[in-house]
Design a protein around this motif. Structure first.
Motif, PDB file in Angstrom:
ATOM      1  N   TRP A 229       0.824  -1.204   0.000  1.00  0.00           N
ATOM      2  CA  TRP A 229       0.000   0.000   0.000  1.00  0.00           C
ATOM      3  C   TRP A 229       0.860   1.256   0.000  1.00  0.00           C
ATOM      4  O   TRP A 229       0.465   2.281  -0.571  1.00  0.00           O
ATOM      5  CB  TRP A 229      -0.935  -0.003   1.207  1.00  0.00           C
ATOM      6  CG  TRP A 229      -1.932  -1.105   1.140  1.00  0.00           C
ATOM      7  CD1 TRP A 229      -1.954  -2.258   1.867  1.00  0.00           C
ATOM      8  CD2 TRP A 229      -3.045  -1.181   0.242  1.00  0.00           C
ATOM      9  NE1 TRP A 229      -3.009  -3.044   1.491  1.00  0.00           N
ATOM     10  CE2 TRP A 229      -3.707  -2.406   0.501  1.00  0.00           C
ATOM     11  CE3 TRP A 229      -3.556  -0.335  -0.734  1.00  0.00           C
ATOM     12  CZ2 TRP A 229      -4.846  -2.796  -0.194  1.00  0.00           C
ATOM     13  CZ3 TRP A 229      -4.685  -0.718  -1.428  1.00  0.00           C
ATOM     14  CH2 TRP A 229      -5.326  -1.942  -1.152  1.00  0.00           C
ATOM     15  N   VAL A 230       2.019   1.176   0.618  1.00  0.00           N
ATOM     16  CA  VAL A 230       2.945   2.315   0.558  1.00  0.00           C
ATOM     17  C   VAL A 230       3.364   2.564  -0.885  1.00  0.00           C
ATOM     18  O   VAL A 230       3.389   3.708  -1.367  1.00  0.00           O
ATOM     19  CB  VAL A 230       4.168   2.059   1.454  1.00  0.00           C
ATOM     20  CG1 VAL A 230       5.246   3.117   1.215  1.00  0.00           C
ATOM     21  CG2 VAL A 230       3.765   2.045   2.921  1.00  0.00           C
ATOM     22  N   ILE A 231       3.688   1.485  -1.591  1.00  0.00           N
ATOM     23  CA  ILE A 231       4.069   1.623  -2.998  1.00  0.00           C
ATOM     24  C   ILE A 231       2.893   2.148  -3.813  1.00  0.00           C
ATOM     25  O   ILE A 231       3.065   3.002  -4.707  1.00  0.00           O
ATOM     26  CB  ILE A 231       4.558   0.270  -3.539  1.00  0.00           C
ATOM     27  CG1 ILE A 231       5.849  -0.150  -2.831  1.00  0.00           C
ATOM     28  CG2 ILE A 231       4.782   0.336  -5.047  1.00  0.00           C
ATOM     29  CD1 ILE A 231       6.378  -1.491  -3.254  1.00  0.00           C
ATOM     30  N   ALA A 232       1.681   1.670  -3.522  1.00  0.00           N
ATOM     31  CA  ALA A 232       0.504   2.151  -4.251  1.00  0.00           C
ATOM     32  C   ALA A 232       0.300   3.641  -4.038  1.00  0.00           C
ATOM     33  O   ALA A 232      -0.019   4.386  -4.978  1.00  0.00           O
ATOM     34  CB  ALA A 232      -0.738   1.366  -3.794  1.00  0.00           C
ATOM     35  N   ILE A 233       0.482   4.106  -2.813  1.00  0.00           N
ATOM     36  CA  ILE A 233       0.323   5.542  -2.518  1.00  0.00           C
ATOM     37  C   ILE A 233       1.381   6.354  -3.257  1.00  0.00           C
ATOM     38  O   ILE A 233       1.086   7.415  -3.833  1.00  0.00           O
ATOM     39  CB  ILE A 233       0.400   5.780  -0.999  1.00  0.00           C
ATOM     40  CG1 ILE A 233      -0.819   5.166  -0.301  1.00  0.00           C
ATOM     41  CG2 ILE A 233       0.481   7.273  -0.688  1.00  0.00           C
ATOM     42  CD1 ILE A 233      -0.740   5.184   1.203  1.00  0.00           C
ATOM     43  N   MET A 234       2.618   5.860  -3.267  1.00  0.00           N
ATOM     44  CA  MET A 234       3.692   6.581  -3.962  1.00  0.00           C
ATOM     45  C   MET A 234       3.409   6.664  -5.464  1.00  0.00           C
ATOM     46  O   MET A 234       3.613   7.714  -6.091  1.00  0.00           O
ATOM     47  CB  MET A 234       5.029   5.889  -3.712  1.00  0.00           C
ATOM     48  CG  MET A 234       5.490   5.938  -2.274  1.00  0.00           C
ATOM     49  SD  MET A 234       5.729   7.631  -1.698  1.00  0.00           S
ATOM     50  CE  MET A 234       6.123   7.333   0.026  1.00  0.00           C
ATOM     51  N   ILE A 235       2.932   5.570  -6.050  1.00  0.00           N
ATOM     52  CA  ILE A 235       2.631   5.582  -7.482  1.00  0.00           C
ATOM     53  C   ILE A 235       1.463   6.520  -7.770  1.00  0.00           C
ATOM     54  O   ILE A 235       1.466   7.256  -8.766  1.00  0.00           O
ATOM     55  CB  ILE A 235       2.311   4.152  -7.965  1.00  0.00           C
ATOM     56  CG1 ILE A 235       3.557   3.252  -7.853  1.00  0.00           C
ATOM     57  CG2 ILE A 235       1.816   4.173  -9.398  1.00  0.00           C
ATOM     58  CD1 ILE A 235       4.705   3.662  -8.739  1.00  0.00           C
ATOM     59  N   THR A 236       0.457   6.521  -6.895  1.00  0.00           N
ATOM     60  CA  THR A 236      -0.680   7.431  -7.081  1.00  0.00           C
ATOM     61  C   THR A 236      -0.234   8.885  -7.104  1.00  0.00           C
ATOM     62  O   THR A 236      -0.604   9.660  -7.995  1.00  0.00           O
ATOM     63  CB  THR A 236      -1.711   7.221  -5.954  1.00  0.00           C
ATOM     64  OG1 THR A 236      -2.162   5.869  -5.959  1.00  0.00           O
ATOM     65  CG2 THR A 236      -2.899   8.152  -6.138  1.00  0.00           C
ATOM     66  N   LEU A 237       0.567   9.264  -6.123  1.00  0.00           N
ATOM     67  CA  LEU A 237       1.045  10.648  -6.058  1.00  0.00           C
ATOM     68  C   LEU A 237       1.945  10.977  -7.242  1.00  0.00           C
ATOM     69  O   LEU A 237       1.910  12.101  -7.771  1.00  0.00           O
ATOM     70  CB  LEU A 237       1.792  10.871  -4.739  1.00  0.00           C
ATOM     71  CG  LEU A 237       0.950  10.745  -3.461  1.00  0.00           C
ATOM     72  CD1 LEU A 237       1.833  10.898  -2.224  1.00  0.00           C
ATOM     73  CD2 LEU A 237      -0.166  11.772  -3.443  1.00  0.00           C
ATOM     74  N   THR A 238       2.756  10.002  -7.662  1.00  0.00           N
ATOM     75  CA  THR A 238       3.635  10.239  -8.812  1.00  0.00           C
ATOM     76  C   THR A 238       2.826  10.451 -10.082  1.00  0.00           C
ATOM     77  O   THR A 238       3.142  11.329 -10.902  1.00  0.00           O
ATOM     78  CB  THR A 238       4.595   9.050  -8.995  1.00  0.00           C
ATOM     79  OG1 THR A 238       5.342   8.845  -7.791  1.00  0.00           O
ATOM     80  CG2 THR A 238       5.565   9.315 -10.136  1.00  0.00           C
ATOM     81  N   VAL A 239       1.770   9.662 -10.276  1.00  0.00           N
ATOM     82  CA  VAL A 239       0.913   9.815 -11.457  1.00  0.00           C
ATOM     83  C   VAL A 239       0.258  11.198 -11.471  1.00  0.00           C
ATOM     84  O   VAL A 239       0.224  11.878 -12.505  1.00  0.00           O
ATOM     85  CB  VAL A 239      -0.155   8.705 -11.481  1.00  0.00           C
ATOM     86  CG1 VAL A 239      -1.236   9.010 -12.509  1.00  0.00           C
ATOM     87  CG2 VAL A 239       0.491   7.363 -11.804  1.00  0.00           C
ATOM     88  N   ILE A 240      -0.241  11.623 -10.320  1.00  0.00           N
ATOM     89  CA  ILE A 240      -0.894  12.943 -10.253  1.00  0.00           C
ATOM     90  C   ILE A 240       0.115  14.057 -10.528  1.00  0.00           C
ATOM     91  O   ILE A 240      -0.175  15.006 -11.280  1.00  0.00           O
ATOM     92  CB  ILE A 240      -1.556  13.123  -8.879  1.00  0.00           C
ATOM     93  CG1 ILE A 240      -2.686  12.110  -8.683  1.00  0.00           C
ATOM     94  CG2 ILE A 240      -2.095  14.541  -8.715  1.00  0.00           C
ATOM     95  CD1 ILE A 240      -3.299  12.119  -7.301  1.00  0.00           C
ATOM     96  N   ALA A 241       1.311  13.960  -9.916  1.00  0.00           N
ATOM     97  CA  ALA A 241       2.327  14.997 -10.125  1.00  0.00           C
ATOM     98  C   ALA A 241       2.790  15.028 -11.580  1.00  0.00           C
ATOM     99  O   ALA A 241       2.947  16.103 -12.175  1.00  0.00           O
ATOM    100  CB  ALA A 241       3.512  14.750  -9.195  1.00  0.00           C
ATOM    101  N   ALA A 242       2.998  13.855 -12.167  1.00  0.00           N
ATOM    102  CA  ALA A 242       3.449  13.804 -13.563  1.00  0.00           C
ATOM    103  C   ALA A 242       2.367  14.336 -14.504  1.00  0.00           C
ATOM    104  O   ALA A 242       2.671  15.083 -15.451  1.00  0.00           O
ATOM    105  CB  ALA A 242       3.823  12.375 -13.937  1.00  0.00           C
TER     106      ALA A 242
END
Length: 310
Positions: A38-51
């Motif tokens: 879930w930590v990885i999922a949260i990081m990917i979510t934030l990265t997708v939004i920022a990108a």
């Protein structure tokens, strides 16, 4: 009386099949149980939004620059409406004769009144509050300083009350702010990537500590550091793939919701920030890059730790 075989030889015969890769399989599958996926999922979510935000801002800036690169606005500022109209007509004729000019459009008074209505109210007296005459000029090339000076010299003779400005100069501060936000988006993507790598590093170190006794036995049975690291790498890669898929789905949902919100604004500038097809491909690559980064981090962490164990 027959002597029993030595313990060492019996052990050697019993463990003989567990050499190399088979010995490495004795290491338990170090699943990233608990909150780690879930930590990885949260990081990917934030990265997708920022990108996605950074790519949208890049599209906004690119479209605005392309539209305003050859745009010039001429204002005729005079208290008398008759003199204002005369000079506006003279400016139109002078500009139309220039080879640098592609198109000319006099902004109608009704359109100007509609633009100023929120500030001046309905039916404002233009004589009490003089509104400049506006002429929208499109050049064949970019509005260079040399071209602008040439047109200013012509207007100074034909329409002394005229003031000419490049449209791109009006949005200079806006472009600077957009560039700052783009750098911020890039910095966020990098920081989130480093944070994900740090989380995987901690998880791999924890799994190594939990299975240290088993790893030492595997070493004695002939398992190599690379074979042991591959076990951890595959396990972490599976969990990173699971977290990346969830994160991508959540990130895309957030991006679509935000996109609909900006579409409802009805702003022409925001409409130019729509993501293109290659932007979506770049966003889709984010979880794949995250999985590769997680596996590489796990491999390097495990190999480095195993070498210190010996």
């Amino acid at each position: 009386m027959k002597k029993p075989p030595a313990i060492g030889s019996k052990t050697a015969r019993g463990l003989n099949p567990f050499r190399g890769e088979r010995a490495a399989q004795l290491v338990p599958q170090a699943r990233l149980a608990g909150p780690m996926p879930w930590v990885i999922a949260i990081m990917i979510t934030l990265t997708v939004i920022a990108a996605a935000g950074g790519l949208a801002l890049n599209n906004v800036a690119s479209n605005a620059r392309s539209e305003l690169a050859g745009g010039v606005t001429v204002q005729i500022v005079d208290a008398s409406s008759a003199e204002r109209n005369r000079q506006a007509l003279a400016a139109e004729m002078a500009l139309a004769a220039r080879p640098e000019v592609a198109t000319i459009r006099r902004v109608p008074d009704e359109e100007l009144d509609a633009l100023l209505e929120p500030w001046l109210g309905v039916g404002a007296d233009n004589e009490a509050v003089p509104v400049p005459a506006l002429i929208d000029v499109r050049l064949r090339d970019d509005a260079s300083e040399r071209t602008l000076n040439t047109l200013r010299g012509i207007l100074a003779i034909e329409a002394p009350a005229a003031r000419l400005d490049a449209q791109s100069s009006w949005l200079g501060p806006v472009f600077s702010a957009i560039a700052s936000l783009q750098w911020l988006s890039a910095a966020l993507v990098i920081l989130l990537g480093l944070t994900s790598a740090a989380a995987v590093w901690l998880a791999a170190r924890s799994a190594l500590g939990t299975n240290q006794d088993t790893i030492e036995i595997v070493h004695l049975l002939g398992g190599t550091d690379t074979q042991i690291a591959r076990i951890f790498e595959r396990s972490i890669g599976f969990d990173a793939t699971l977290g990346g898929a969830v994160g991508l789905a959540l990130g895309l949902a957030a991006v679509l919701v935000l996109g609909q919100q900006f579409d409802e604004l009805g702003s022409g500038m925001m409409a130019g920030g729509a993501l293109r097809w290659y932007d979506w491909i770049l966003i889709a690559l984010i979880p794949l890059i995250g999985v590769a980064l997680a596996m590489l981090t796990a491999r390097m962490t495990v190999i480095a730790a195993l070498r210190r164990m010996l």
